[in-house]
Design an enzyme around this catalytic site. Structure first.
Site, PDB file in Angstrom:
ATOM      1  N   HIS A   1       0.104 -13.015  -0.959  1.00  0.00           N
ATOM      2  CA  HIS A   1      -2.117 -13.424   0.036  1.00  0.00           C
ATOM      3  C   HIS A   1      -1.309 -15.327   0.687  1.00  0.00           C
ATOM      4  O   HIS A   1      -2.536 -15.620   0.564  1.00  0.00           O
ATOM      5  CB  HIS A   1      -3.037 -13.386  -1.339  1.00  0.00           C
TER       6      HIS A   1
ATOM      7  N   ASN B   1      -7.552   1.396   3.169  1.00  0.00           N
ATOM      8  CA  ASN B   1      -5.791   1.318   4.331  1.00  0.00           C
ATOM      9  C   ASN B   1      -6.585   1.007   5.698  1.00  0.00           C
ATOM     10  O   ASN B   1      -5.678   0.304   6.188  1.00  0.00           O
ATOM     11  CB  ASN B   1      -5.194   2.822   4.231  1.00  0.00           C
TER      12      ASN B   1
ATOM     13  N   HIS C   1       0.886  -1.171   0.115  1.00  0.00           N
ATOM     14  CA  HIS C   1       0.143   0.185   0.250  1.00  0.00           C
ATOM     15  C   HIS C   1       0.810   1.101  -0.165  1.00  0.00           C
ATOM     16  O   HIS C   1       0.779   2.036  -0.285  1.00  0.00           O
ATOM     17  CB  HIS C   1      -0.813  -0.469   1.398  1.00  0.00           C
TER      18      HIS C   1
HETATM   19  C1  HEM Z   1      -4.937  -6.840  -6.970  1.00  0.00           C
HETATM   20  C2  HEM Z   1      -4.110  -6.770  -6.370  1.00  0.00           C
HETATM   21  C3  HEM Z   1      -4.670  -7.177  -4.892  1.00  0.00           C
HETATM   22  C4  HEM Z   1      -5.355  -6.618  -4.062  1.00  0.00           C
HETATM   23  C5  HEM Z   1      -7.079  -6.692  -4.568  1.00  0.00           C
HETATM   24  C6  HEM Z   1      -5.585  -7.182  -2.973  1.00  0.00           C
HETATM   25  C7  HEM Z   1      -6.966  -7.187  -1.866  1.00  0.00           C
HETATM   26  C8  HEM Z   1      -6.246  -7.636  -0.720  1.00  0.00           C
HETATM   27  C9  HEM Z   1      -7.457  -7.548   0.375  1.00  0.00           C
HETATM   28  C10 HEM Z   1      -8.962  -7.021  -0.423  1.00  0.00           C
HETATM   29  C11 HEM Z   1      -6.951  -8.581   1.429  1.00  0.00           C
HETATM   30  C12 HEM Z   1      -7.746  -8.339   2.607  1.00  0.00           C
HETATM   31  C13 HEM Z   1      -7.888  -6.580   3.596  1.00  0.00           C
HETATM   32  C14 HEM Z   1      -8.721  -7.265   4.741  1.00  0.00           C
HETATM   33  O1  HEM Z   1      -9.787  -7.747   5.383  1.00  0.00           O
HETATM   34  O2  HEM Z   1      -8.344  -6.640   5.561  1.00  0.00           O
HETATM   35  C15 HEM Z   1      -5.843  -8.112   1.547  1.00  0.00           C
HETATM   36  C16 HEM Z   1      -5.171  -8.629   2.251  1.00  0.00           C
HETATM   37  C17 HEM Z   1      -3.678  -9.462   1.868  1.00  0.00           C
HETATM   38  N1  HEM Z   1      -2.674  -8.693   1.218  1.00  0.00           N
HETATM   39 FE1  HEM Z   1      -3.502  -8.359  -0.564  1.00  0.00          FE
HETATM   40  N2  HEM Z   1      -4.496  -6.822  -2.735  1.00  0.00           N
HETATM   41  C18 HEM Z   1      -3.605  -7.223  -3.568  1.00  0.00           C
HETATM   42  C19 HEM Z   1      -2.012  -7.576  -4.229  1.00  0.00           C
HETATM   43  C20 HEM Z   1      -0.972  -7.482  -2.884  1.00  0.00           C
HETATM   44  C21 HEM Z   1       0.111  -7.937  -3.357  1.00  0.00           C
HETATM   45  C22 HEM Z   1       0.955  -7.065  -4.193  1.00  0.00           C
HETATM   46  C23 HEM Z   1       0.439  -7.626  -1.574  1.00  0.00           C
HETATM   47  C24 HEM Z   1       1.874  -7.765  -1.036  1.00  0.00           C
HETATM   48  C25 HEM Z   1       3.280  -8.397  -1.976  1.00  0.00           C
HETATM   49  C26 HEM Z   1      -0.993  -8.195  -0.688  1.00  0.00           C
HETATM   50  C27 HEM Z   1      -0.496  -8.905   0.310  1.00  0.00           C
HETATM   51  C28 HEM Z   1      -1.801  -8.932   1.579  1.00  0.00           C
HETATM   52  C29 HEM Z   1      -1.761  -9.291   2.080  1.00  0.00           C
HETATM   53  C30 HEM Z   1      -0.188  -9.925   2.869  1.00  0.00           C
HETATM   54  C31 HEM Z   1      -2.613  -9.718   2.845  1.00  0.00           C
HETATM   55  C32 HEM Z   1      -3.019  -9.940   4.962  1.00  0.00           C
HETATM   56  C33 HEM Z   1      -3.331  -8.829   5.545  1.00  0.00           C
HETATM   57  C34 HEM Z   1      -3.045  -9.169   7.367  1.00  0.00           C
HETATM   58  O3  HEM Z   1      -3.425 -10.574   7.250  1.00  0.00           O
HETATM   59  O4  HEM Z   1      -3.356  -8.262   7.588  1.00  0.00           O
HETATM   60  N3  HEM Z   1      -1.671  -7.939  -1.665  1.00  0.00           N
HETATM   61  N4  HEM Z   1      -5.319  -8.473   0.227  1.00  0.00           N
END
Ligand code: HEM
Ligand SMILES: *[C@@H]1O[C@H](CO)[C@@H](O)[C@H](O)[C@H]1NC(C)=O
Ligand SMILES: *[C@@H]1O[C@H](CO)[C@@H](O)[C@H](O)[C@H]1NC(C)=O
Ligand SMILES: *[C@@H]1O[C@H](CO)[C@@H](O)[C@H](O)[C@H]1NC(C)=O
Ligand SMILES: CC(=O)N[C@H]1CO[C@H](CO)[C@@H](O)[C@@H]1O
Length: 326
Positions: free
Chosen positions: A182, A86, A58
């Site tokens: 993810h 965020n 982010h």
């Molecule tokens: C098209 C790109 C992406 C979309 C649409 C996306 C969307 C999301 C969404 C909706 C969540 C859930 C947030 C929540 O419920 O709190 C999430 C969690 C997460 N995303 Fe993504 N994401 C993307 C790319 C990425 C990238 C590039 C990374 C890092 C390299 C990443 C790492 C994470 C991680 C580690 C979580 C878990 C966060 C936690 O456990 O607190 N994401 N993402």
């Protein structure tokens, strides 16, 4: 003579770039201080790997990797933190703790943007990922506006999501590899609930989701109707940085729509299959992609500042670290 001085002043601007070991001489303990704080927290909470990966993503996707995501809102202005996507970013307290420790050893030297980058690297390594070398020398930004936050949503198609990555100079391969983030962490039900019973307003579930995963998520998400529970993004090795995420989505066990789309879309399915069958290859590519992510639109040399407190811009009286450009 005058020309000579102008040239001299320009040299740092031309040569300023990120470097491995940027703090070798200005703060030799910098990287070990970051690691010790991250290690301490990881020992009690392995979910911080997910927290930093998402924070880093982010940060770098909004105004470049400049720690703009760390700025607290004021009465007058809503910062990036206050923007919808965020809302669930976490890990801010750990960054504060690292910063306090760094300020005690090397005042006004190590940027908050580098702290996020180094903490992410360490947390990835602690969770089983590669312990890759990462460049430092980023400076902290002077702008953080909620209105600037424009991040991809979880219900986009692969092509729609890719537009966000292409705009940052990243390839489709980079995107597929970075979504491997993810492999750790959780998503709140509100980000995927429609897939369970009313996919895109159709009144029926998303037929691409494995029925046993759906049953499990219905239970998770329905259990506490008054709040927004979370589910693991990787159903198998939820705290490990590995290529299980790709195996899961190949088995229709993607939780977010974008995760599942990645395995189904003809533009990305081949990349997913290759990553699913090559664990070591994924580790290397993930590290390389994180390094590339960490270079997006960075501030170097005399740009920006080195914040004393990661949550606030330096007060005008403290701007001695805001170097004057010639
Ligand atoms: C098209 C790109 C992406 C979309 C649409 C996306 C969307 C999301 C969404 C909706 C969540 C859930 C947030 C929540 O419920 O709190 C999430 C969690 C997460 N995303 Fe993504 N994401 C993307 C790319 C990425 C990238 C590039 C990374 C890092 C390299 C990443 C790492 C994470 C991680 C580690 C979580 C878990 C966060 C936690 O456990 O607190 N994401 N993402
Ligand atoms: C810092 O030290 C490391 C390890 O010795 C070295 O690889 C790196 O190039 C050095 N960086 C700078 C900027 O001096
Ligand atoms: C990564 O490598 C550095 C340098 O060799 C080492 O000091 C550090 O402990 C390693 N980090 C992890 C998390 O293993
Ligand atoms: C879970 O992950 C482990 C370690 O990668 C693997 O050996 C196992 O086959 C996986 N199980 C499932 C059900 O995917
Ligand atoms: C804590 C926080 O910043 N919450 C905001 C997140 O975004 C939503 C939707 O834009 C706002 O309603 C919240 O106030």
């Amino acid at each position: 003579m005058k020309l000579f001085f102008i040239l001299l002043l320009c040299i740092p601007l031309i040569t300023a770039d990120l470097q491995i070991g940027f703090y070798n001489s200005s703060c030799p303990q910098a990287e070990s201080i970051v690691l010790s704080v991250v290690k301490k927290h990881f020992a009690g909470d392995r979910s911080i790997t997910a927290a930093f990966l998402r924070m880093h993503f982010h940060d770098c996707f909004v105004k470049g990797c400049d720690a703009s995501i760390l700025i607290d809102s004021t009465k007058k202005k809503k910062s990036e933190k206050a923007a919808g996507p965020n809302l669930t970013v976490r890990g801010f307290n750990i960054i504060d703790e690292v910063k306090t420790s760094l300020e005690a050893s090397c005042p006004s030297t190590v940027s908050c943007a580098d702290i996020i980058t180094l903490a992410t690297r360490d947390a990835v390594a602690l969770a089983g990922g590669l312990n890759y070398s990462v460049q430092t020398g980023r400076r902290d930004g002077l702008i953080s506006n909620a209105a600037d936050v424009n991040l991809p949503g979880p219900s986009l198609s692969v092509n729609q999501a890719f537009q966000f990555f292409a705009a940052k100079g990243l390839t489709l391969d980079d995107m597929v590899v970075l979504l491997g983030g993810h492999t750790v962490g959780v998503a709140h039900c509100s980000f995927f609930r429609d897939r369970l019973d009313n996919f895109q307003g159709s009144g029926v579930p998303d037929s691409t989701m494995d029925p046993s995963l759906r049953a499990q998520l219905v239970k998770t998400c329905g259990s506490r109707p008054n709040n927004d529970p979370t589910a693991f993004l990787d159903q198998n090795t939820s705290f490990l940085v590995d290529n299980q995420y790709y195996k899961q989505i190949l088995g229709n066990k993607g939780v977010l729509q974008i995760d599942q789309e990645l395995a189904l879309d003809s533009s990305s399915s081949g990349i997913v299959a290759a990553l699913a069958s090559d664990g070591n290859g994924f580790m290397k590519k993930f590290a390389d992609a994180l390094v590339k992510l960490g270079r997006i639109e960075v501030l170097v040399g005399g740009a920006g500042e080195i914040r004393k407190n990661c949550r606030a811009f330096n007060a005008p009286s403290l701007t001695s670290s805001r170097k004057q450009l010639g």
